[in-house]
Enzyme design. Structure first.
Site, PDB file in Angstrom:
ATOM      1  N   THR A   1       0.873  -1.162   0.000  1.00  0.00           N
ATOM      2  CA  THR A   1       0.000   0.000   0.000  1.00  0.00           C
ATOM      3  C   THR A   1       0.917   1.220   0.000  1.00  0.00           C
ATOM      4  O   THR A   1       2.122   1.085   0.102  1.00  0.00           O
ATOM      5  CB  THR A   1      -0.876  -0.075   1.275  1.00  0.00           C
ATOM      6  OG1 THR A   1      -1.657  -1.243   1.193  1.00  0.00           O
ATOM      7  CG2 THR A   1      -1.745   1.121   1.476  1.00  0.00           C
TER       8      THR A   1
ATOM      9  N   ASN B   1      -3.484  -3.302  -3.382  1.00  0.00           N
ATOM     10  CA  ASN B   1      -3.288  -4.490  -2.555  1.00  0.00           C
ATOM     11  C   ASN B   1      -1.863  -5.000  -2.723  1.00  0.00           C
ATOM     12  O   ASN B   1      -0.966  -4.500  -2.065  1.00  0.00           O
ATOM     13  CB  ASN B   1      -4.315  -5.587  -2.836  1.00  0.00           C
ATOM     14  CG  ASN B   1      -4.461  -6.528  -1.647  1.00  0.00           C
ATOM     15  OD1 ASN B   1      -4.144  -6.180  -0.519  1.00  0.00           O
ATOM     16  ND2 ASN B   1      -4.943  -7.734  -1.883  1.00  0.00           N
TER      17      ASN B   1
ATOM     18  N   ASP C   1      -8.754  -9.581   0.168  1.00  0.00           N
ATOM     19  CA  ASP C   1      -8.874  -9.132   1.547  1.00  0.00           C
ATOM     20  C   ASP C   1     -10.158  -9.608   2.220  1.00  0.00           C
ATOM     21  O   ASP C   1     -10.349  -9.381   3.418  1.00  0.00           O
ATOM     22  CB  ASP C   1      -8.789  -7.605   1.621  1.00  0.00           C
ATOM     23  CG  ASP C   1      -7.344  -7.116   1.630  1.00  0.00           C
ATOM     24  OD1 ASP C   1      -6.438  -7.956   1.561  1.00  0.00           O
ATOM     25  OD2 ASP C   1      -7.126  -5.893   1.700  1.00  0.00           O
TER      26      ASP C   1
ATOM     27  N   SER D   1     -10.064  -3.848   5.906  1.00  0.00           N
ATOM     28  CA  SER D   1      -8.763  -3.256   5.578  1.00  0.00           C
ATOM     29  C   SER D   1      -7.971  -2.989   6.847  1.00  0.00           C
ATOM     30  O   SER D   1      -8.529  -2.888   7.940  1.00  0.00           O
ATOM     31  CB  SER D   1      -8.976  -1.934   4.826  1.00  0.00           C
ATOM     32  OG  SER D   1      -7.760  -1.236   4.653  1.00  0.00           O
ATOM     33  N   SER D   2      -6.661  -2.860   6.685  1.00  0.00           N
ATOM     34  CA  SER D   2      -5.795  -2.427   7.781  1.00  0.00           C
ATOM     35  C   SER D   2      -5.315  -0.986   7.587  1.00  0.00           C
ATOM     36  O   SER D   2      -4.558  -0.474   8.413  1.00  0.00           O
ATOM     37  CB  SER D   2      -4.569  -3.346   7.884  1.00  0.00           C
ATOM     38  OG  SER D   2      -4.950  -4.651   8.238  1.00  0.00           O
TER      39      SER D   2
ATOM     40  N   GLY E   1       0.119  -4.011   4.892  1.00  0.00           N
ATOM     41  CA  GLY E   1      -0.870  -5.044   5.144  1.00  0.00           C
ATOM     42  C   GLY E   1      -1.193  -5.137   6.620  1.00  0.00           C
ATOM     43  O   GLY E   1      -1.485  -4.133   7.273  1.00  0.00           O
TER      44      GLY E   1
END
Length: 571
Positions: A382, A402, A424, A453-454, A475
């Site tokens: 990311t 991603n 994801d 999502s993170s 991630g």
């Protein structure tokens, strides 16, 4: 003469005293941030950060600069900068004391089904979930950036797109960082005929440092946006190319999917830690919620007294991380599809209950940890960038394809890569995704749903005013990376450059492993193992923060040196 000497000594003492008040400028630290007076952009690539700060110089606000930077990164940082991905932007409007989150996360196409990635044996087909046309979620980046600009910016889309169009059409000199990124994917990008000519020359070799890199197809796409706005992407000529490619390759995204895509403006998740207010992304990002949950747990300890990166300190971090990630596996998902118990998870009483179960001398096995509430029942590549001005206005943005270069599939004629964000989702409840994260029913695939999502663009307020903003790729390690930067700045009084540079760890409950970055003492690692932690030296660094601090009307910026090419641009 004696009076002159005493006067000079007095002036020096005053200067020394003035600087001593600042945690930034001294000779006690090896890492010094970049300082600016008016505005600053910190990003993973220099040309893009320069684009953003030029917008600020021309009178644009932080959102104008953030949008221009985002479009420029799509040209100059193709591994993660994008048009066909998605993300989150956290905006702070200082005059209104208002913070909002713009959620432009990708969504599952209407044709998506819960078991779409399971093979005949009921196992997850990883290749189909991350390296096929079916791996792509409906992109949100163009919608998100244009929404932010229209609602909170001051410039036209044509103005903020002009630099990106120029970079794509006229080209730019390939940096060593970009050459390394492309060559590092030499065995991945050529899988798909559509992507090969974008990054590799006619003889099959990758573009090398010092060569000129032009992207005429991407320039066409950006010009379509400049002329017709987001409609070009979701209803017009760009949409036609996306849908044609999907139909030709068993993809899922339809014209209806693109036309139906909507940006969602959300209320941030909020918490407090030692007198600071933490403002961050809410679900479908798990980042902000779990940072606050972990801070709540850790607030009950005198971390500074334990010593930075001591075994005692890291042990507490690991225990808090494991508890938060166990909760993530059970409760987190798209709040428009699942009941996510946000208020309960960030409640300080809940944190106290979790803290009571921590043994300060011994690791708790993963098998002994379960999501703590009564049950109702992501890629390293990311990118994040931060924009702030002297008044404390902030645009903190994390977006992604991603994986590095997404699925490695380019839409013919557009110059843009497709995301593989469908990976994801929980393709099979209880199974791990490509980053080892376990997911449950709250994150299973459903049409129109946004995957968990993170991504964690984060803002810290001090006395009600912007003090620090940061975010990171990585991630599942994004959350722990941001957590440790905040602890470094708040508990250990580090300047932003030192806070970014300090060695990190990562633990996520399952797999039962603590990843240790180089820079942590071997003696400390041994002590952690003696406590029962499966501490393993990692084979890569953790995260890459892009951060800005505002202190006494000066901006202090730091780009994480864990990866090459980052830049702090200010004026």
């Amino acid at each position: 003469m004696k009076k002159v000497i005493l006067l000079l000594l007095g002036v020096c003492m005053l200067a020394s005293t003035a600087y001593a008040k600042s945690p930034i400028i001294d000779y006690k630290t090896r890492f010094i941030p970049v300082i600016s007076e008016h505005g600053m952009v910190v990003a993973a690539e220099k040309l893009a950060s320069d684009v953003g700060v030029d917008i600020l110089k021309r009178g644009g606000n932080v959102v104008d600069a953030a949008v221009a930077t985002g479009f420029a990164l799509a040209v100059t940082y193709p591994r993660a900068g994008n048009l066909a991905g998605g993300g989150f932007m956290l905006v702070n409007l200082a005059a209104e004391n208002k913070q909002i989150v713009i959620d432009y996360r990708e969504a599952a196409p209407l044709k998506a089904t819960r078991d779409m990635y399971l093979d005949a044996n009921g196992e997850v087909d990883q290749k189909r979930s991350f390296a096929s046309h079916q791996a792509a979620g409906v992109p949100g980046t163009v919608a998100g950036l244009t929404y932010a600009l229209e609602k909170y910016g001051t410039m036209s889309l044509k103005e903020v797109l002009k630099p990106a169009i120029k970079l794509a059409r006229k080209g730019f000199t390939v940096s060593h960082a970009l050459a390394f990124e492309i060559s590092g994917r030499a065995n991945y990008l050529p899988w798909h005929e559509s992507a090969r000519p974008l990054f590799f020359k006619a003889d099959g070799s990758a573009y090398a440092a010092g060569e000129q890199f032009t992207q005429p197809e991407l320039a066409w796409t950006l010009r379509q946006l400049s002329k017709h706005g987001a409609d070009a992407f979701y209803k017009g000529a760009i949409a036609d190319k996306i849908v044609a490619d999907m139909e030709a390759n068993d993809g899922l995204i339809s014209k209806q999917d693109l036309a139906n895509y909507r940006v969602i403006e959300r209320e941030p998740v909020r918490g407090s830690y030692r007198g600071y207010e933490i403002v961050a992304t809410p679900p479908p990002s798990s980042g902000g919620l779990h940072i606050i949950e972990m801070l709540n747990i850790l607030e009950g300890y005198d971390l500074a007294k334990l010593g930075h990166n001591s075994a005692a300190y890291l042990h507490l971090l690991i225990e808090a991380m494991n508890l938060a990630y166990a909760d993530r596996s059970q409760y987190l998902g798209d709040p428009d599809f699942s009941n996510v118990p946000v208020a309960k998870l960030i409640d300080k009483n809940y944190a106290a209950r979790l803290r009571n179960g921590i043994d300060v001398n011994k690791a708790r096995p993963a098998a002994d940890i379960a999501p703590g509430l009564e049950p109702p029942f992501e890629s390293n590549d990311t990118t994040h960038y931060s924009v702030m001005d002297k008044d404390g206005n902030v645009a903190s943005n994390t977006y992604t394809l991603n994986f590095s270069f997404g699925s490695g599939i380019a839409v013919p004629g557009t110059g843009m890569l497709l995301n593989n964000e469908m990976a994801d989702f929980s393709a099979k409840p209880g199974a791990t995704n490509p980053f080892g994260l376990v997911g449950g029913a709250a994150n299973e695939i459903e049409p129109g749903k946004r995957p968990l999502s993170s991504m964690t663009p984060t803002l810290v307020l001090k006395d009600g005013k912007a003090w620090l903003t940061t975010g990171s790729p990585g991630g599942s390690t994004i959350i722990t990376t941001v957590l440790q930067l905040l602890l470094n700045a708040i508990d250990f009084d580090m300047n932003i450059a030192s806070a970014a540079a300090a060695a990190r760890i990562h633990s996520q409950w399952l797999p039962e492993k603590v990843t240790i970055e180089s820079g942590i003492s071997p003696d400390t690692v041994k002590l952690l193992r003696d406590m029962g932690h499966n501490a393993v030296m990692g084979d890569r660094t953790l995260g890459r923060t892009q951060s800005i601090m505002l202190i006494d009307e000066l901006l202090y910026g730091a780009t994480d040196t864990r990866r090459p090419g980052g830049s702090v641009a200010g004026y």
